[in-house]
Design an enzyme around this catalytic site. Structure first.
Site, PDB file in Angstrom:
ATOM      1  N   GLY A 143       0.745  -1.236   0.008  1.00  0.00           N
ATOM      2  CA  GLY A 143       0.039   0.025  -0.111  1.00  0.00           C
ATOM      3  C   GLY A 143       0.711   1.284   0.004  1.00  0.00           C
ATOM      4  O   GLY A 143       0.267   2.384  -0.273  1.00  0.00           O
ATOM      5  N   GLU A 144       2.299   1.323   0.362  1.00  0.00           N
ATOM      6  CA  GLU A 144       2.991   2.288   0.084  1.00  0.00           C
ATOM      7  C   GLU A 144       3.197   2.780  -1.308  1.00  0.00           C
ATOM      8  O   GLU A 144       2.919   1.974  -2.159  1.00  0.00           O
ATOM      9  CB  GLU A 144       4.233   2.318   0.814  1.00  0.00           C
ATOM     10  CG  GLU A 144       4.179   1.860   2.392  1.00  0.00           C
ATOM     11  CD  GLU A 144       5.671   1.668   2.992  1.00  0.00           C
ATOM     12  OE1 GLU A 144       6.579   1.942   2.193  1.00  0.00           O
ATOM     13  OE2 GLU A 144       5.648   1.534   4.223  1.00  0.00           O
ATOM     14  N   ARG A 192     -14.848  22.846   4.019  1.00  0.00           N
ATOM     15  CA  ARG A 192     -16.136  22.811   4.813  1.00  0.00           C
ATOM     16  C   ARG A 192     -15.738  22.580   6.349  1.00  0.00           C
ATOM     17  O   ARG A 192     -16.452  22.865   6.976  1.00  0.00           O
ATOM     18  CB  ARG A 192     -17.102  21.817   4.134  1.00  0.00           C
ATOM     19  CG  ARG A 192     -17.695  22.451   2.726  1.00  0.00           C
ATOM     20  CD  ARG A 192     -18.313  21.159   2.153  1.00  0.00           C
ATOM     21  NE  ARG A 192     -17.325  20.287   1.640  1.00  0.00           N
ATOM     22  CZ  ARG A 192     -18.018  19.085   1.343  1.00  0.00           C
ATOM     23  NH1 ARG A 192     -19.156  18.898   0.869  1.00  0.00           N
ATOM     24  NH2 ARG A 192     -16.974  18.078   0.870  1.00  0.00           N
ATOM     25  N   GLN A 193     -14.707  21.958   6.626  1.00  0.00           N
ATOM     26  CA  GLN A 193     -14.435  21.677   8.084  1.00  0.00           C
ATOM     27  C   GLN A 193     -13.956  22.899   8.482  1.00  0.00           C
ATOM     28  O   GLN A 193     -12.663  23.075   8.906  1.00  0.00           O
ATOM     29  CB  GLN A 193     -13.657  20.554   8.165  1.00  0.00           C
ATOM     30  CG  GLN A 193     -13.634  19.616   9.243  1.00  0.00           C
ATOM     31  CD  GLN A 193     -15.203  19.055   9.484  1.00  0.00           C
ATOM     32  OE1 GLN A 193     -15.956  18.609   8.517  1.00  0.00           O
ATOM     33  NE2 GLN A 193     -15.686  19.137  10.588  1.00  0.00           N
ATOM     34  N   HIS A 244     -16.556  30.080   3.707  1.00  0.00           N
ATOM     35  CA  HIS A 244     -17.888  30.292   4.413  1.00  0.00           C
ATOM     36  C   HIS A 244     -17.512  31.184   5.546  1.00  0.00           C
ATOM     37  O   HIS A 244     -17.636  32.249   5.600  1.00  0.00           O
ATOM     38  CB  HIS A 244     -18.501  29.053   4.503  1.00  0.00           C
ATOM     39  CG  HIS A 244     -20.003  29.210   5.304  1.00  0.00           C
ATOM     40  ND1 HIS A 244     -20.714  30.111   4.972  1.00  0.00           N
ATOM     41  CD2 HIS A 244     -20.432  28.583   6.538  1.00  0.00           C
ATOM     42  CE1 HIS A 244     -21.879  30.014   5.779  1.00  0.00           C
ATOM     43  NE2 HIS A 244     -21.621  29.364   6.636  1.00  0.00           N
ATOM     44  N   ASP A 285     -29.124  26.982  -0.775  1.00  0.00           N
ATOM     45  CA  ASP A 285     -28.765  27.063   0.664  1.00  0.00           C
ATOM     46  C   ASP A 285     -28.456  28.581   0.908  1.00  0.00           C
ATOM     47  O   ASP A 285     -27.958  29.123   0.114  1.00  0.00           O
ATOM     48  CB  ASP A 285     -28.311  25.883   1.613  1.00  0.00           C
ATOM     49  CG  ASP A 285     -26.832  25.706   0.976  1.00  0.00           C
ATOM     50  OD1 ASP A 285     -26.291  26.381   0.357  1.00  0.00           O
ATOM     51  OD2 ASP A 285     -26.314  24.629   0.994  1.00  0.00           O
ATOM     52  N   LYS A 338     -31.793  25.700   4.034  1.00  0.00           N
ATOM     53  CA  LYS A 338     -31.422  24.402   4.074  1.00  0.00           C
ATOM     54  C   LYS A 338     -31.279  24.130   5.477  1.00  0.00           C
ATOM     55  O   LYS A 338     -30.488  24.806   6.190  1.00  0.00           O
ATOM     56  CB  LYS A 338     -30.372  23.914   3.181  1.00  0.00           C
ATOM     57  CG  LYS A 338     -30.118  22.426   3.367  1.00  0.00           C
ATOM     58  CD  LYS A 338     -28.855  21.966   2.435  1.00  0.00           C
ATOM     59  CE  LYS A 338     -27.537  22.093   2.838  1.00  0.00           C
ATOM     60  NZ  LYS A 338     -26.431  22.001   1.989  1.00  0.00           N
ATOM     61  N   ARG A 396     -29.466  20.772   7.532  1.00  0.00           N
ATOM     62  CA  ARG A 396     -28.953  19.537   7.296  1.00  0.00           C
ATOM     63  C   ARG A 396     -29.094  18.691   8.462  1.00  0.00           C
ATOM     64  O   ARG A 396     -28.899  19.127   9.847  1.00  0.00           O
ATOM     65  CB  ARG A 396     -27.387  19.866   7.025  1.00  0.00           C
ATOM     66  CG  ARG A 396     -26.683  18.503   6.835  1.00  0.00           C
ATOM     67  CD  ARG A 396     -24.913  18.748   6.327  1.00  0.00           C
ATOM     68  NE  ARG A 396     -25.095  19.017   4.842  1.00  0.00           N
ATOM     69  CZ  ARG A 396     -25.161  18.271   3.774  1.00  0.00           C
ATOM     70  NH1 ARG A 396     -25.762  16.885   4.101  1.00  0.00           N
ATOM     71  NH2 ARG A 396     -25.112  18.524   2.764  1.00  0.00           N
TER      72      ARG A 396
HETATM   73  C1  R5P Z   1     -22.560  22.945   1.587  1.00  0.00           C
HETATM   74  O1  R5P Z   1     -21.822  23.412   2.598  1.00  0.00           O
HETATM   75  C2  R5P Z   1     -22.199  23.057   0.181  1.00  0.00           C
HETATM   76  O2  R5P Z   1     -22.016  24.291  -0.287  1.00  0.00           O
HETATM   77  C3  R5P Z   1     -22.760  22.095  -0.616  1.00  0.00           C
HETATM   78  O3  R5P Z   1     -24.383  22.490  -0.519  1.00  0.00           O
HETATM   79  C4  R5P Z   1     -23.100  20.626  -0.020  1.00  0.00           C
HETATM   80  O4  R5P Z   1     -21.525  20.214   0.199  1.00  0.00           O
HETATM   81  C5  R5P Z   1     -23.570  19.776  -0.930  1.00  0.00           C
HETATM   82  O5  R5P Z   1     -23.513  18.502  -0.473  1.00  0.00           O
HETATM   83  P1  R5P Z   1     -24.685  17.351  -0.860  1.00  0.00           P
HETATM   84  O6  R5P Z   1     -24.503  17.129  -2.364  1.00  0.00           O
HETATM   85  O7  R5P Z   1     -23.955  15.951   0.051  1.00  0.00           O
HETATM   86  O8  R5P Z   1     -25.973  17.608  -0.391  1.00  0.00           O
END
Ligand code: R5P
Length: 310
Positions: free
Chosen positions: A51-52, A108-109, A143, A182, A205, A207
């Site tokens: 796997g390396e 996103r994190q 964001h 969203d 939206k 989640r």
């Molecule tokens: C959200 O933070 C992003 O802008 C997208 O809306 C999100 O990543 C979409 O994810 P999914 O297709 O899994 O709903």
């Protein structure tokens, strides 16, 4: 003789940069080469049975700038070969090593959503900043961060896909109503709407899980006769766009066209999304069956600015 930072001494011309692609990014590198005089360098990536990995850079790098193209979808498997390639390029005498990552992962994190969680965007940015002299990417998910400088300590350029998205919509989707599914998508949806001279609405939206979202329906009958064009930066499971399409349809709107910057969704999710909407298209930042919008010219312009004058 090169000056620090890759600038040329007076009277010298910069040698064309080299371009190399990691697996999964060869199509984007080829798209870049269509717009620029770039000399290709082959990277051989070998996986040992345990796997390396072993990377081998096949060419002369001394004194050259290298654009290393690696879109960072599914990043965990790509990161080590990428870091090894960057480090080896330096060992072999490359002047500057610029990462061209059309899709930049882990953005996103951007906060600790639950106690004890990693804010993954930070250590990820630290790793890349230590390995490269510059970064060019397309619409990173900014964001809670306002710009890449808050994260990356190297010169970093975020190319906006909005002009190319708007151009595609004007050509292919007559009489559009731009819809952000969203609040996070508002920045892209509103920019694209302004460029396409189209009205725009942004939905709300919630989640509920990795694969489950709830979206509040818009009032029925707004902008009658227009085709909704859903815009999002990332299509991951596709559930955001699919659910937005469902609530729009339930309110009497036409089947929407979906336009994403980065299409990450695997084939089954993509097929499910396609079945629920009129059309799905994306930029070529991640190799995907939905690719229809070429952002390579915009990325090359940003890379040229980073490399400096000829
Ligand atoms: C959200 O933070 C992003 O802008 C997208 O809306 C999100 O990543 C979409 O994810 P999914 O297709 O899994 O709903």
């Amino acid at each position: 003789a090169r000056l620090p930072g890759g600038a040329c001494a007076a009277g010298e011309h910069r040698v064309n940069p080299l371009i190399a692609a990691l697996p999964g990014s060869t199509a984007f590198a080829a798209a870049l080469r269509q717009h620029a005089a770039l000399e290709s360098l082959h990277i051989d990536l070998h996986r040992f049975p345990d796997g390396e990995c072993l990377v081998r850079l096949d060419g002369e790098l001394r004194g050259r700038d290298l654009l290393l193209v690696c879109s960072l979808n599914a990043p965990d498997d790509k990161l080590l070969p990428l870091l090894f390639a960057a480090s080896t390029a330096r060992d072999l005498g490359a002047q500057r090593v610029i990462l061209v990552a059309p899709y930049l992962a882990y953005m996103r994190q951007d906060r600790r959503f639950h106690a004890g969680e990693a804010i993954s965007s930070r250590p990820f940015a630290a790793l890349l900043s230590a390995a490269f002299d510059g970064l060019v990417t397309v619409d990173p998910h900014l964001h809670r961060y306002r710009n890449l400088r808050e994260l990356y300590s190297i010169p970093a350029r975020a190319v906006a896909a909005a002009p190319d998205l708007a151009g595609w919509i004007v050509r292919e989707a007559p009489s559009p109503l731009i819809v952000g599914p969203d609040e996070e998508s508002a920045q892209w949806a509103q920019d694209v709407a302004a460029r396409a001279a189209a009205p725009c609405i942004v939905l709300r939206k919630t989640r509920l899980g990795d694969r489950e979202v709830s979206i509040d329906p818009p009032p029925p009958g707004m902008h009658a006769g227009r085709t909704p064009v859903l815009i999002d930066d990332i299509i991951s499971t596709g559930r955001t766009l699919l659910q937005a399409a469902r609530v729009l349809r339930a309110q009497g709107y036409a089947a929407p066209v979906c336009v994403g910057v980065h299409a990450l969704c695997p084939a089954p999710a993509y097929e499910e999304l396609r079945a629920g909407v009129a059309r799905v298209v994306s930029c070529n930042t991640v190799e995907h069956a939905s690719n229809a919008i070429d952002v390579a010219p915009a990325v090359w312009r940003a890379a040229q600015e980073m490399l400096g004058p000829d």
